[in-house]
Design a protein around this motif. Structure first.
Motif, PDB file in Angstrom:
ATOM      1  N   ARG A  88       0.741  -1.303   0.097  1.00 36.82           N
ATOM      2  CA  ARG A  88      -0.073  -0.102  -0.080  1.00 36.82           C
ATOM      3  C   ARG A  88       0.752   1.314   0.020  1.00 36.82           C
ATOM      4  O   ARG A  88       0.425   2.346  -0.479  1.00 36.82           O
ATOM      5  N   HIS A  89       1.867   1.262   0.585  1.00 36.70           N
ATOM      6  CA  HIS A  89       3.053   2.537   0.771  1.00 36.70           C
ATOM      7  C   HIS A  89       4.179   2.042   0.026  1.00 36.70           C
ATOM      8  O   HIS A  89       5.205   2.013   0.673  1.00 36.70           O
ATOM      9  N   PRO A  90       4.440   1.693  -1.352  1.00 35.91           N
ATOM     10  CA  PRO A  90       5.554   1.287  -1.977  1.00 35.91           C
ATOM     11  C   PRO A  90       6.857   2.099  -1.797  1.00 35.91           C
ATOM     12  O   PRO A  90       7.783   1.749  -1.940  1.00 35.91           O
ATOM     13  N   THR A  91       6.562   3.675  -1.333  1.00 35.83           N
ATOM     14  CA  THR A  91       7.483   4.562  -1.551  1.00 35.83           C
ATOM     15  C   THR A  91       8.610   4.234  -0.304  1.00 35.83           C
ATOM     16  O   THR A  91       9.839   4.515  -0.187  1.00 35.83           O
ATOM     17  N   ILE A  92       8.016   3.392   0.529  1.00 29.81           N
ATOM     18  CA  ILE A  92       9.007   2.804   1.927  1.00 29.81           C
ATOM     19  C   ILE A  92      10.477   2.110   1.258  1.00 29.81           C
ATOM     20  O   ILE A  92      11.443   2.433   1.494  1.00 29.81           O
ATOM     21  N   ASP A  93       9.944   1.423   0.073  1.00 29.21           N
ATOM     22  CA  ASP A  93      11.205   0.658  -0.111  1.00 29.21           C
ATOM     23  C   ASP A  93      11.652   1.212  -1.678  1.00 29.21           C
ATOM     24  O   ASP A  93      12.658   0.857  -2.396  1.00 29.21           O
ATOM     25  N   ASN A  94      10.907   2.029  -2.441  1.00 25.06           N
ATOM     26  CA  ASN A  94      11.261   2.301  -3.786  1.00 25.06           C
ATOM     27  C   ASN A  94      12.253   3.560  -3.884  1.00 25.06           C
ATOM     28  O   ASN A  94      12.529   3.848  -5.011  1.00 25.06           O
ATOM     29  N   ASP A 110       1.406  11.567  -4.026  1.00 23.15           N
ATOM     30  CA  ASP A 110       0.515  11.193  -4.885  1.00 23.15           C
ATOM     31  C   ASP A 110       0.759  10.151  -5.654  1.00 23.15           C
ATOM     32  O   ASP A 110      -0.040   9.961  -6.820  1.00 23.15           O
ATOM     33  N   ILE A 111       1.825   9.683  -5.783  1.00 17.03           N
ATOM     34  CA  ILE A 111       2.217   8.536  -6.849  1.00 17.03           C
ATOM     35  C   ILE A 111       1.784   7.076  -6.314  1.00 17.03           C
ATOM     36  O   ILE A 111       2.144   6.770  -5.187  1.00 17.03           O
ATOM     37  N   GLY A 112       0.800   6.689  -6.805  1.00 22.29           N
ATOM     38  CA  GLY A 112      -0.118   5.282  -6.311  1.00 22.29           C
ATOM     39  C   GLY A 112       0.702   4.272  -6.683  1.00 22.29           C
ATOM     40  O   GLY A 112       0.725   3.229  -6.190  1.00 22.29           O
ATOM     41  N   GLN A 113       1.538   4.061  -7.828  1.00 18.25           N
ATOM     42  CA  GLN A 113       2.140   3.016  -8.335  1.00 18.25           C
ATOM     43  C   GLN A 113       3.630   3.615  -8.924  1.00 18.25           C
ATOM     44  O   GLN A 113       3.593   4.140  -9.867  1.00 18.25           O
ATOM     45  N   TRP A 114       4.727   2.725  -7.940  1.00 17.27           N
ATOM     46  CA  TRP A 114       6.087   3.524  -8.453  1.00 17.27           C
ATOM     47  C   TRP A 114       6.709   2.567  -9.484  1.00 17.27           C
ATOM     48  O   TRP A 114       7.631   2.943 -10.405  1.00 17.27           O
ATOM     49  N   CYS A 115       6.340   1.243  -9.579  1.00 11.61           N
ATOM     50  CA  CYS A 115       7.065   0.470 -10.374  1.00 11.61           C
ATOM     51  C   CYS A 115       6.137   0.204 -11.674  1.00 11.61           C
ATOM     52  O   CYS A 115       4.761   0.387 -11.709  1.00 11.61           O
ATOM     53  N   LEU A 116       6.709   0.047 -12.776  1.00 11.10           N
ATOM     54  CA  LEU A 116       6.255  -0.195 -14.124  1.00 11.10           C
ATOM     55  C   LEU A 116       5.005  -1.215 -14.286  1.00 11.10           C
ATOM     56  O   LEU A 116       3.913  -1.087 -14.693  1.00 11.10           O
ATOM     57  N   GLN A 117       5.506  -2.347 -13.874  1.00  9.09           N
ATOM     58  CA  GLN A 117       4.639  -3.651 -14.020  1.00  9.09           C
ATOM     59  C   GLN A 117       3.469  -3.585 -12.756  1.00  9.09           C
ATOM     60  O   GLN A 117       4.199  -3.633 -11.352  1.00  9.09           O
ATOM     61  N   PRO A 118       2.540  -3.695 -12.916  1.00 13.66           N
ATOM     62  CA  PRO A 118       1.503  -3.813 -11.748  1.00 13.66           C
ATOM     63  C   PRO A 118       1.844  -4.684 -10.625  1.00 13.66           C
ATOM     64  O   PRO A 118       1.274  -4.876  -9.604  1.00 13.66           O
ATOM     65  N   ASN A 119       2.487  -6.017 -11.133  1.00 12.40           N
ATOM     66  CA  ASN A 119       2.734  -7.230 -10.059  1.00 12.40           C
ATOM     67  C   ASN A 119       3.845  -7.007  -9.478  1.00 12.40           C
ATOM     68  O   ASN A 119       4.293  -7.927  -8.701  1.00 12.40           O
ATOM     69  N   GLU A 273       4.960   5.143 -15.241  1.00  9.15           N
ATOM     70  CA  GLU A 273       4.669   6.404 -15.949  1.00  9.15           C
ATOM     71  C   GLU A 273       4.176   7.604 -14.818  1.00  9.15           C
ATOM     72  O   GLU A 273       4.494   8.678 -15.371  1.00  9.15           O
ATOM     73  N   GLU A 274       3.831   7.370 -13.697  1.00  2.22           N
ATOM     74  CA  GLU A 274       3.536   8.293 -12.885  1.00  2.22           C
ATOM     75  C   GLU A 274       4.829   8.917 -12.479  1.00  2.22           C
ATOM     76  O   GLU A 274       4.995  10.349 -12.208  1.00  2.22           O
ATOM     77  N   VAL A 275       5.773   8.255 -12.095  1.00  6.53           N
ATOM     78  CA  VAL A 275       7.099   8.701 -11.749  1.00  6.53           C
ATOM     79  C   VAL A 275       7.810   9.706 -12.826  1.00  6.53           C
ATOM     80  O   VAL A 275       8.162  10.749 -12.483  1.00  6.53           O
ATOM     81  N   VAL A 276       7.727   9.007 -13.940  1.00  2.50           N
ATOM     82  CA  VAL A 276       8.415   9.709 -15.152  1.00  2.50           C
ATOM     83  C   VAL A 276       7.567  11.098 -15.341  1.00  2.50           C
ATOM     84  O   VAL A 276       8.378  11.994 -15.633  1.00  2.50           O
ATOM     85  N   LEU A 277       6.406  11.090 -15.363  1.00  2.00           N
ATOM     86  CA  LEU A 277       5.566  12.202 -15.418  1.00  2.00           C
ATOM     87  C   LEU A 277       6.036  13.358 -14.632  1.00  2.00           C
ATOM     88  O   LEU A 277       5.980  14.539 -15.083  1.00  2.00           O
TER      89      LEU A 277
END
Length: 420
Positions: A88-94, A110-119, A273-277
């Motif tokens: 739920r809070h991927p920024t802890i590791d990302n 506001d970045i909900g998904q840090w990794c490109l692949q959803p899995n 794409e959220e990170v890149v944008l």
């Protein structure tokens, strides 16, 4: 992320107090600390309860079995809870957040998904809103210092070096970006590359009036740079007040996707794409602050293939090109919703060919019926004649791109070109 990038993530940015926000503790760090404290209190309380229960019940075999069952259940629940919190809070590791977690309306939360692949829920990304240099990486510092010299009116690609008594008259265009931009100069990290020298001739044909071109341009690019690296360069001499142009043309972000290997050895693009944008927007906003009266053209990310053979899309799989499409869609909206002097330019059709249809060399495809568009998507690819490595334009690719850039600049300047 390379070691040098990790060590430079904590760069001192106190020289730019107007455009950075320092905090003692990031929201992620505070959130993680509070979770750990709550978990320790819960673990302590649970352990005490289980201990006294064990004392009371250990006198019987049934009590011991029940105690072990409850203990194993508690371990399973705790493990699942920790996993859910990380997902739920991927920024802890990302991301290794140093001081900057928010700038104006750009917020890492506001970045909900840090990794490109959803899995994938764990990946390392560069902080998209923090200026980060790359000192020590190849000849990056030397390339940056050369760009600073060029930006101040000296060097091989400046009018001043050719005998003019003045620094630049207003240029038509200044290009800023990464290796794709630096390719116009035939260099990589500021060093000449034999295979790129034909690109220089293309640049002179379009952006050097001394060599017969219709307008004058300047190139400020460094290979491998991400948005955060360009941000640092802009803040440290590559966009001085004395540098003027009718158009500033920015192309950055493709390196922000990064590359890495999973535990299984599979090579994947890491950042979403959220990170890149967010990184691209941060650079553009910095440029707008420093050049408020100049037009800025945001070039959408050029197509690239991570599948081999220039193939862009694959059924049932999210490719980097799928992410590029999302980034470019939002960049277009961002430019359209912004005040004056901000333009979007999409160069995708210059480089994309559709194998299911007859196309011209620029890859322009006739409109198809809506029900056929999804199927046609999987026939699109980048011809080797336009991008030999499916990422960097060939001389022909640069030429086709340059012609479209020339037309765009002419339309923005009402047909008025600067002749030095």
């Amino acid at each position: 992320m390379s070691n040098i990038e990790l060590t430079t993530l904590n760069v001192n940015v106190t020289k730019e107090p107007a455009v950075t926000q320092a905090v003692n503790e990031s929201p992620n760090a505070k959130h993680q600390r509070e979770q750990q404290q709550n978990f320790r209190r819960l673990s302590s309380s649970s352990s005490s309860s289980l201990f006294f229960f064990f004392l009371r019940s250990s006198r019987t075999k049934t009590g011991c079995i029940l105690f072990l069952f409850l203990l194993s259940s508690a371990v399973v629940i705790a493990t699942q809870t920790i996993y859910m919190l990380k997902a739920r809070h991927p920024t802890i590791d990302n991301i290794n957040v140093s001081t900057i977690t928010k700038w104006q309306d750009l917020d890492l939360e506001d970045i909900g998904q840090w990794c490109l692949q959803p899995n994938i829920t764990t990946c390392q990304c560069t902080n998209p809103i923090e200026p980060i240099p790359r000192h020590g990486h190849k000849t990056w510092t030397e390339a940056h210092l050369e760009n600073v010299q060029l930006a101040h009116g000296g060097g091989a690609f400046s009018k001043n070096s050719k005998g003019s008594n003045n620094l630049y008259q207003m240029l038509d265009v200044v290009f800023v970006g990464d290796s794709i931009t630096e390719g116009w100069r035939g260099t990589s990290f500021g060093r000449p590359v034999d295979s790129k020298q034909e690109n220089v001739h293309v640049f002179h044909d379009y952006f050097n009036t001394d060599m017969g071109g219709p307008m004058d341009g300047l190139v400020l690019g460094i290979a491998g740079d991400k948005s955060s690296n360009l941000l640092w360069r802009v803040q440290n001499g590559e966009l001085p007040e004395t540098l003027t142009a009718k158009v500033f043309w920015v192309l950055i972000g493709t390196n922000d996707f990064l590359k890495a290997r999973t535990a299984q050895g599979e090579r994947v693009d890491q950042c979403s794409e959220e990170v890149v944008l967010m990184g691209i927007r941060r650079v553009v906003e910095e440029m707008r602050m420093r050049k408020p009266d100049c037009r800025i053209v945001v070039n959408g990310l050029l197509p690239r293939s991570d599948l081999g053979g220039g193939i862009l899309y694959k059924k049932g799989e999210k490719t980097v090109m799928d992410a590029i499409d999302v980034v470019n869609h939002h960049l277009k909206e961002y430019c359209e919703e912004s005040p004056n002097h901000l333009e979007y330019f999409d160069a995708s059709n210059i480089f994309i060919h559709n194998g299911r249809n007859s196309t011209n060399i620029t890859g322009l495809v006739d409109a198809e019926e809506e029900e056929e568009e999804e199927e046609e998507k999987y026939g699109k690819y980048i011809p080797l004649s336009l991008m030999e490595d499916s990422l960097h334009p060939t001389p022909l690719g640069y030429k086709l791109w340059a012609e479209q850039i020339r037309r765009k600049i002419k339309s923005l300047t009402d047909g008025t070109l600067v002749v030095a």
